[in-house]
Design a protein around this motif. Structure first.
Motif, short mmCIF file in Angstrom:
data_model
loop_
_atom_site.label_atom_id
_atom_site.label_comp_id
_atom_site.label_asym_id
_atom_site.label_seq_id
_atom_site.Cartn_x
_atom_site.Cartn_y
_atom_site.Cartn_z
N ALA A 187 0.83 -1.20 0.00
CA ALA A 187 0.00 0.00 0.00
C ALA A 187 0.87 1.25 0.00
O ALA A 187 0.54 2.27 -0.64
CB ALA A 187 -0.93 0.01 1.20
N LEU A 188 2.00 1.18 0.70
CA LEU A 188 2.94 2.30 0.70
C LEU A 188 3.60 2.44 -0.66
O LEU A 188 3.72 3.56 -1.19
CB LEU A 188 3.99 2.08 1.79
N TYR A 189 4.03 1.33 -1.25
CA TYR A 189 4.57 1.37 -2.61
C TYR A 189 3.55 1.98 -3.58
O TYR A 189 3.90 2.76 -4.47
CB TYR A 189 4.93 -0.03 -3.10
N ASP A 190 2.30 1.62 -3.40
CA ASP A 190 1.24 2.12 -4.29
C ASP A 190 1.14 3.64 -4.21
O ASP A 190 1.04 4.33 -5.24
CB ASP A 190 -0.09 1.47 -3.90
N ALA A 191 1.18 4.16 -2.99
CA ALA A 191 1.10 5.61 -2.82
C ALA A 191 2.34 6.29 -3.38
O ALA A 191 2.26 7.39 -3.95
CB ALA A 191 0.93 5.94 -1.34
N MET A 192 3.50 5.67 -3.23
CA MET A 192 4.74 6.23 -3.77
C MET A 192 4.70 6.24 -5.30
O MET A 192 5.12 7.22 -5.93
CB MET A 192 5.94 5.42 -3.28
N PHE A 193 4.19 5.17 -5.89
CA PHE A 193 4.05 5.08 -7.35
C PHE A 193 3.16 6.22 -7.86
O PHE A 193 3.49 6.91 -8.82
CB PHE A 193 3.47 3.72 -7.71
N ARG A 194 2.04 6.40 -7.19
CA ARG A 194 1.11 7.44 -7.60
C ARG A 194 1.74 8.83 -7.45
O ARG A 194 1.60 9.68 -8.34
CB ARG A 194 -0.16 7.35 -6.75
N GLN A 195 2.44 9.05 -6.36
CA GLN A 195 3.07 10.35 -6.14
C GLN A 195 4.13 10.63 -7.21
O GLN A 195 4.23 11.74 -7.74
CB GLN A 195 3.69 10.39 -4.75
N ALA A 196 4.94 9.62 -7.53
CA ALA A 196 6.01 9.81 -8.50
C ALA A 196 5.47 10.16 -9.87
O ALA A 196 5.93 11.09 -10.53
CB ALA A 196 6.87 8.54 -8.57
N TRP A 197 4.46 9.39 -10.33
CA TRP A 197 3.92 9.66 -11.65
C TRP A 197 3.12 10.95 -11.69
O TRP A 197 3.08 11.64 -12.71
CB TRP A 197 3.06 8.48 -12.13
N SER A 198 2.50 11.31 -10.59
CA SER A 198 1.78 12.59 -10.54
C SER A 198 2.76 13.75 -10.67
O SER A 198 2.48 14.74 -11.37
CB SER A 198 0.98 12.70 -9.23
N GLU A 199 3.90 13.63 -10.01
CA GLU A 199 4.92 14.68 -10.11
C GLU A 199 5.46 14.76 -11.53
O GLU A 199 5.63 15.86 -12.08
CB GLU A 199 6.06 14.39 -9.14
N PHE A 200 5.72 13.61 -12.14
CA PHE A 200 6.19 13.59 -13.53
C PHE A 200 5.18 14.27 -14.44
O PHE A 200 5.54 15.12 -15.26
CB PHE A 200 6.44 12.15 -13.98
N ASP A 201 3.93 13.89 -14.32
CA ASP A 201 2.90 14.43 -15.20
C ASP A 201 2.74 15.94 -15.00
O ASP A 201 2.58 16.70 -15.96
CB ASP A 201 1.56 13.72 -14.94
N GLU A 202 2.80 16.37 -13.76
CA GLU A 202 2.65 17.80 -13.47
C GLU A 202 3.80 18.60 -14.09
O GLU A 202 3.59 19.67 -14.69
CB GLU A 202 2.62 18.02 -11.96
N ARG A 203 5.01 18.09 -13.95
CA ARG A 203 6.17 18.80 -14.51
C ARG A 203 6.14 18.76 -16.04
O ARG A 203 6.49 19.75 -16.70
CB ARG A 203 7.47 18.17 -14.00
N PHE A 204 5.74 17.61 -16.59
CA PHE A 204 5.71 17.50 -18.05
C PHE A 204 4.65 18.42 -18.64
O PHE A 204 4.85 19.00 -19.71
CB PHE A 204 5.45 16.05 -18.45
N ALA A 205 3.53 18.56 -17.95
CA ALA A 205 2.48 19.45 -18.42
C ALA A 205 2.97 20.89 -18.48
O ALA A 205 2.52 21.67 -19.33
CB ALA A 205 1.26 19.35 -17.51
N ALA A 206 3.90 21.26 -17.58
CA ALA A 206 4.41 22.63 -17.54
C ALA A 206 5.62 22.83 -18.45
O ALA A 206 6.11 23.96 -18.57
CB ALA A 206 4.78 22.99 -16.10
N LEU A 207 6.10 21.76 -19.07
CA LEU A 207 7.29 21.85 -19.92
C LEU A 207 7.00 22.67 -21.17
O LEU A 207 6.07 22.37 -21.92
CB LEU A 207 7.76 20.44 -20.31
N GLU A 208 7.81 23.68 -21.40
CA GLU A 208 7.68 24.48 -22.61
C GLU A 208 8.60 23.91 -23.68
O GLU A 208 9.80 23.77 -23.47
CB GLU A 208 8.05 25.95 -22.32
#
Length: 205
Positions: free
Chosen positions: A62-83
């Protein structure tokens, strides 16, 4: 008249505690390796008794699951802001460089996001959703480039090739640039295969 609060102080406190536990989990993973992560080590890190930790995460998976979600959410957020530059070839270089830099910044995060290093761990649909969203965003940004007619196999080739650079760098020269310095040449080969015009200087002559 004041509306009903959408989040109670207990909810905020619980959310803050989960964030603290997640931060501690990443610290332990960087110290002991992703596979060496234990709930007891995480609990010790935050000064919490292991039974109390179970109120936030019922198991290590369950902890791994939350870490996986956090990591990909951060990636997606940064990629969305990439110019990205308007030039299609330069934009492809930008996408590749963004992924490689993100993947090489944190080994446990990269392993959890992109490799199957935890036996029997499969992310939940809720935690897998950010990774799907990130991939869809990447494909969308590719297809928005002028002159790119992208097929599914083209996306697979890009992911495999750029991911291979990351894997080789982590395996053979962590902290160096033996393979990342070849990224520009690799992306130009992929861009040539897509038929993108050469309108900017190549990164690695």
């Amino acid at each position: 008249m004041l509306g009903t609060p959408t989040q109670t102080w207990q909810d905020r406190r619980r959310a803050a505690a989960r964030r603290e536990v997640l931060a501690a989990a990443w610290e332990v993973a960087r110290r002991d390796g992703l596979g060496g992560l234990t709930l007891r080590a995480v609990a010790d890190r935050v000064g919490m008794r292991p039974p109390s930790l179970y109120t936030h995460f019922a198991s290590k998976h369950a902890l791994y699951d939350a870490m996986f979600r956090q990591a990909w959410s951060e990636f997606d957020e940064r990629f969305a802001a990439l110019e990205l530059p308007a030039d299609p070839r330069a934009a492809v270089h930008g996408i590749a460089r963004f992924y490689v830099d993100f993947a090489l910044a944190d080994l446990p995060r990269h392993q959890l996001m992109d490799q199957r290093v935890i036996p029997d761990f499969t992310p939940s649909p809720e935690s897998y959703a950010p990774s799907q969203r990130a991939m869809e965003r990447m494909v969308g940004r590719f297809r928005a480039l002028q002159g790119v007619a992208l097929a599914e196999a083209d996306v697979d080739l890009f992911v495999a090739a750029v991911g291979g650079v990351v894997a080789a760098q982590w395996s053979n020269d962590p902290g160096g640039d033996r393979y990342t310095r070849l990224l520009g040449r690799l992306v130009d080969l992929l861009a040539d295969d897509l038929g993108l015009p050469t309108t900017t200087p190549r990164e690695d002559p």
